[in-house]
Design a protein around this motif. Structure first.
Motif, PDB file in Angstrom:
ATOM      1  N   SER A 162      -6.554  15.440  11.575  1.00 12.80           N
ATOM      2  CA  SER A 162      -6.369  14.040  11.162  1.00 12.80           C
ATOM      3  C   SER A 162      -5.049  13.467  11.659  1.00 12.80           C
ATOM      4  CB  SER A 162      -6.431  13.934   9.638  1.00 12.80           C
ATOM      5  OG  SER A 162      -5.408  14.722   9.048  1.00 12.80           O
ATOM      6  N   ASP A 194     -16.718   7.584   6.410  1.00 12.68           N
ATOM      7  CA  ASP A 194     -15.393   6.999   6.184  1.00 12.68           C
ATOM      8  C   ASP A 194     -15.234   5.675   6.917  1.00 12.68           C
ATOM      9  OD1 ASP A 194     -14.851   9.283   4.760  1.00 12.68           O
ATOM     10  OD2 ASP A 194     -13.268  10.003   6.093  1.00 12.68           O
ATOM     11  N   MET A 208     -10.603  10.439  14.849  1.00 15.56           N
ATOM     12  CA  MET A 208     -10.507  10.930  16.230  1.00 15.56           C
ATOM     13  C   MET A 208     -11.324  12.219  16.349  1.00 15.56           C
ATOM     14  SD  MET A 208      -8.757   8.725  17.845  1.00 15.56           S
ATOM     15  CE  MET A 208      -8.766   9.694  19.352  1.00 15.56           C
ATOM     16  N   TYR A 221      -9.373   4.431  -1.201  1.00 17.02           N
ATOM     17  CA  TYR A 221      -8.348   4.093  -0.199  1.00 17.02           C
ATOM     18  C   TYR A 221      -8.710   2.790   0.515  1.00 17.02           C
ATOM     19  CZ  TYR A 221      -6.284   4.832   4.555  1.00 17.02           C
ATOM     20  OH  TYR A 221      -5.661   4.716   5.762  1.00 17.02           O
ATOM     21  N   HIS A 222      -9.975   2.658   0.900  1.00 19.56           N
ATOM     22  CA  HIS A 222     -10.386   1.438   1.598  1.00 19.56           C
ATOM     23  C   HIS A 222     -10.364   0.229   0.651  1.00 19.56           C
ATOM     24  CE1 HIS A 222     -11.270   3.393   5.326  1.00 19.56           C
ATOM     25  NE2 HIS A 222     -12.251   4.131   4.847  1.00 19.56           N
ATOM     26  N   ARG A 266     -17.758  12.879  14.172  1.00 25.09           N
ATOM     27  CA  ARG A 266     -17.645  11.616  13.446  1.00 25.09           C
ATOM     28  C   ARG A 266     -18.823  10.677  13.684  1.00 25.09           C
ATOM     29  NH1 ARG A 266     -14.756  10.661   9.522  1.00 25.09           N
ATOM     30  NH2 ARG A 266     -16.495  11.995   9.072  1.00 25.09           N
ATOM     31  N   GLY A 288      -5.417  17.242   6.102  1.00 26.75           N
ATOM     32  CA  GLY A 288      -6.337  18.144   6.785  1.00 26.75           C
ATOM     33  C   GLY A 288      -5.850  19.585   6.775  1.00 26.75           C
ATOM     34  N   LEU A 304       0.833  -1.204   0.000  1.00 23.52           N
ATOM     35  CA  LEU A 304       0.000   0.000   0.000  1.00 23.52           C
ATOM     36  C   LEU A 304       0.863   1.247   0.000  1.00 23.52           C
ATOM     37  CD1 LEU A 304      -2.705  -0.969   2.671  1.00 23.52           C
ATOM     38  CD2 LEU A 304      -2.979  -0.926   0.178  1.00 23.52           C
ATOM     39  N   PRO A 305       0.403   2.295  -0.680  1.00 24.98           N
ATOM     40  CA  PRO A 305       1.170   3.537  -0.654  1.00 24.98           C
ATOM     41  C   PRO A 305       1.066   4.212   0.714  1.00 24.98           C
ATOM     42  CG  PRO A 305      -0.899   3.855  -1.826  1.00 24.98           C
ATOM     43  CD  PRO A 305      -0.812   2.389  -1.505  1.00 24.98           C
ATOM     44  N   ALA A 306       2.020   5.064   1.015  1.00 29.34           N
ATOM     45  CA  ALA A 306       2.014   5.795   2.277  1.00 29.34           C
ATOM     46  C   ALA A 306       1.171   7.053   2.191  1.00 29.34           C
ATOM     47  CB  ALA A 306       3.449   6.144   2.681  1.00 29.34           C
ATOM     48  N   THR A 307       0.668   7.368   1.016  1.00 32.38           N
ATOM     49  CA  THR A 307      -0.131   8.588   0.871  1.00 32.38           C
ATOM     50  C   THR A 307      -1.475   8.436   1.576  1.00 32.38           C
ATOM     51  OG1 THR A 307      -0.968   7.712  -1.214  1.00 32.38           O
ATOM     52  CG2 THR A 307       0.873   9.239  -1.320  1.00 32.38           C
ATOM     53  N   VAL A 308      -2.055   9.557   1.961  1.00 27.62           N
ATOM     54  CA  VAL A 308      -3.349   9.553   2.630  1.00 27.62           C
ATOM     55  C   VAL A 308      -4.370  10.219   1.699  1.00 27.62           C
ATOM     56  CG1 VAL A 308      -2.252   9.634   4.890  1.00 27.62           C
ATOM     57  CG2 VAL A 308      -2.982  11.760   3.820  1.00 27.62           C
ATOM     58  N   ASP A 341      -0.822   4.738   9.199  1.00 22.55           N
ATOM     59  CA  ASP A 341      -1.370   5.739   8.271  1.00 22.55           C
ATOM     60  C   ASP A 341      -1.853   5.127   6.955  1.00 22.55           C
ATOM     61  OD1 ASP A 341      -1.155   7.912   9.910  1.00 22.55           O
ATOM     62  OD2 ASP A 341       0.778   8.583   9.103  1.00 22.55           O
ATOM     63  N   ARG A 342      -1.388   3.919   6.646  1.00 22.00           N
ATOM     64  CA  ARG A 342      -1.801   3.289   5.391  1.00 22.00           C
ATOM     65  C   ARG A 342      -3.217   2.737   5.464  1.00 22.00           C
ATOM     66  NH1 ARG A 342       3.427  -0.174   3.278  1.00 22.00           N
ATOM     67  NH2 ARG A 342       5.015   1.337   3.906  1.00 22.00           N
ATOM     68  N   ILE A 343      -3.733   2.563   6.666  1.00 20.57           N
ATOM     69  CA  ILE A 343      -5.032   1.871   6.775  1.00 20.57           C
ATOM     70  C   ILE A 343      -6.029   2.551   7.705  1.00 20.57           C
ATOM     71  CG2 ILE A 343      -4.015  -0.384   6.279  1.00 20.57           C
ATOM     72  CD1 ILE A 343      -4.427  -0.953   9.359  1.00 20.57           C
ATOM     73  N   ARG A 344      -5.605   3.517   8.512  1.00 19.05           N
ATOM     74  CA  ARG A 344      -6.526   3.994   9.557  1.00 19.05           C
ATOM     75  C   ARG A 344      -7.570   4.955   8.996  1.00 19.05           C
ATOM     76  NH1 ARG A 344      -5.222   9.103  11.872  1.00 19.05           N
ATOM     77  NH2 ARG A 344      -3.400  10.033  10.876  1.00 19.05           N
ATOM     78  N   ASN A 345      -8.586   5.183   9.800  1.00 19.95           N
ATOM     79  CA  ASN A 345      -9.638   6.155   9.502  1.00 19.95           C
ATOM     80  C   ASN A 345      -9.083   7.524   9.883  1.00 19.95           C
ATOM     81  OD1 ASN A 345     -12.009   7.575   9.138  1.00 19.95           O
ATOM     82  ND2 ASN A 345     -13.159   6.510  10.742  1.00 19.95           N
ATOM     83  N   HIS A 346      -8.559   8.249   8.899  1.00 18.31           N
ATOM     84  CA  HIS A 346      -7.704   9.397   9.217  1.00 18.31           C
ATOM     85  C   HIS A 346      -8.403  10.490  10.021  1.00 18.31           C
ATOM     86  CE1 HIS A 346      -4.002   8.285   7.161  1.00 18.31           C
ATOM     87  NE2 HIS A 346      -4.795   7.586   6.364  1.00 18.31           N
ATOM     88  N   PHE A 347      -9.684  10.683   9.784  1.00 21.72           N
ATOM     89  CA  PHE A 347     -10.394  11.720  10.531  1.00 21.72           C
ATOM     90  C   PHE A 347     -11.260  11.100  11.632  1.00 21.72           C
ATOM     91  CE2 PHE A 347      -9.057  13.660   6.622  1.00 21.72           C
ATOM     92  CZ  PHE A 347      -8.668  14.935   7.006  1.00 21.72           C
TER      93      PHE A 347
END
Lengths: 368, 368
Positions: free
Chosen positions: B67, A94, B252, A123-124, A229, A21, A13-17, B244-250
């Protein structure tokens, strides 16, 4: 001393998000945005009743939130004329999209969306190894014929209505007719994050027991609770129950549940926000016109402004807006990326945008 | 009309959940708990400064939370003498465990834990298809030799210190020596949810750059913010970045980030909670002794009380306590299930427990 070995899937997976924000952008620039118009947040704020409910819940924060979000789900069920068994609550759309993909998409499974549609969904899909097929928009609309053409064999078929990032919409009858053509074994993911802003006749009537579709709604937009959220899904009970097999059961905070419940009941607040958003859309269209640009018709709380040239030019405009401390975003894919996407703000926010847009356009033109 | 087809993995998962919340139990019974002593929440509440910070943040809830949880991660890094790149913030330890398992465990991968240890970890391992190996406790302690014996080939090795559900602990030196014996390719998951309550010498010194271990902490226990869902991990930057590759970035919430930050700075509140918890543990031990039962030594905010017979008897005691409106829980696996697990409460909560325990024991004895 080797430590964790990531799975092959994760290692690839890429490190990009999906999104950086605005706070992160401010930390990078060392400056503060004068107008925060990039994330389709509701600058009009949440209902004061929601604020009060969250403040009251803060004292009870020593208790885990209700793992079943019972009261909120019951209220949402009543609101939509369904049962709580038709409602799944999650950490924003999300969070729900992530869990939905996990439920349905195994590595290599086909998923269909539109090129330029919601990046977090993509992304998911990537995160669970899905094979993502993107079909082009038809003009400013997601192309339902092309989506259906690509759908056979797909586990998920994503459509946002109203659309993000173009703010367009399809009539309810078009969505209803589409649903009847979704192939067996494919689930229509109908992202209705902006439903509260849509004109009459845009939101379809769908039987909540229909197993072919899951509808996604959020408190992040019209209800002004992005920071709390809270998203929810409306779907057949069998699919809703499946979320319980994988979700973070105590993941919904006590404040978020209380805030969303209060917001749902404050219909007066919602109505005045929708009115203000409509006024703001008109103002944004006027500002665009004053600058010789076209604002696309919008069924959302944002407006896509066609900058009249190519993606490089719109990216330059965006860059110049951000350099002047106006936070906006834009579509990521050609030809949609001829536009910038501006969230509706309060009159002072839009004053800032009106002041800065001509400067940004002029600066962008010098970069041709 | 077939709709969603779950993945084979998800289709094989049980519909059971790791924990049924107290609100759900109350809805089933139609009664209200007199004392809420089952989930190791902090009945003493969060810091008033955290409550105020969350209430203030509620007005800003129209904005997505940061995020990157920048301010909270910076404060945690300073607190632990590490850098923000060593800190991952997530929706409770539960949320972090789910993401950690997803990062590291592919279907069929071996994972080792103790029989009777944290069920939510097991839930996540099952949810990603891991092959979970459980080794017995050695008495009331997680058996480090047995865990290490089972570890070769495992992706994750789970240990809680202090322990949940038995409240025991290993000295720091034992954990540090264990770490040096963790096999190559295995990551030690050191769950330190109860670290704030531990006696001197129980919490190891570990270099945060050590790639062999990830430590998990939470604001749900001593900080009294279970309902705000804030956990964090301390680990080497490479592993932290992988989240960061998999989490729900927003994911929290704005309130949760603000509350945790304020709680972290209110060291006086934390200290008085820890003192009150120590007093409550002593009171629970005295109540147990008055009833002819043994309270196990505790390094946490709960006490495991050995009911002196088998699991069926302890389950009867638990049932009778709940029937008398006292919420408690118990270990799920023999022989640990000879115990009930009682969270420390305020004096009035413990008065209720002292009143009801003899009745529950008597009622359980009649069921032999």
């Amino acid at each position: 001393m080797s430590g964790a070995r990531l799975t092959d899937l994760v290692a690839g997976l890429p490190a990009t998000v999906p999104f950086v924000g605005p706070e992160a952008q401010q930390r990078t620039s060392g400056r503060t945005f004068r107008a925060r118009l990039g994330a389709n947040e509701s600058v009009f704020g949440p209902s004061p009743r929601a604020v009060a409910a969250m403040a009251a819940a803060a004292s009870d924060a020593w208790m885990y939130g209700d793992s079943e979000s019972h009261d909120l789900r019951a209220a949402l069920a009543a609101h939509h004329g369904v049962t709580p068994a038709h409602i799944a609550v999650g950490e924003g759309i999300d969070g729900l999209l992530g869990n939905l993909v996990r439920l349905v998409v195994a590595p290599g499974d086909r998923v269909v969306t539109s090129a330029g549609a919601y990046p977090t969904f993509n992304y998911h899909v990537a995160g669970f190894g899905g094979d993502l097929v993107r079909v082009p928009f038809a003009g400013v609309h997601e192309d339902i014929e092309a989506l259906l053409h690509a759908a056979p064999g797909a586990k998920l078929l994503y459509l946002s209505n109203p659309d993000n990032p173009m703010a367009s919409w399809h009539p309810a009858a078009v969505i209803e007719a589409m649903l009847d053509r979704v192939p067996d074994g494919t689930l229509l993911v109908l992202d209705e994050a902006y439903a509260d802003f849509a004109p009459a006749g845009a939101i379809p009537e769908i039987n909540a027991d229909d197993p072919r579709v899951i509808r996604l709604r959020t408190f992040s937009k019209a209800h002004g609770l992005a920071g709390a959220r809270v998203g929810y899904a409306i779907a057949a009970p069998g699919l809703v129950a499946a979320f319980d097999r994988i979700r973070n059961h105590f993941g919904m905070t006590r404040m978020s549940q209380a805030g969303a419940l209060a917001a749902l009941h404050d219909t007066g607040w919602l109505a005045q926000v929708v009115t203000q958003v409509a006024e703001g859309r008109a103002r944004l269209a006027a500002i665009a016109a004053e600058n010789g640009l076209a604002a696309l018709p919008s069924a959302t709380n944002f407006v896509a402004i066609d900058c009249g040239r190519d993606g490089d030019f719109a990216r330059a405009v965006l860059r110049e807006l951000i350099a002047r401390d106006v936070f906006v975003r834009m579509p990521g894919v050609a030809p949609l990326d001829r536009c910038i996407r501006v969230s509706v703000g309060r009159p002072p926010d839009l004053d800032v945008f009106a002041e800065v847009l001509p400067q940004a356009l002029a600066a962008a033109l010098t970069q041709r």
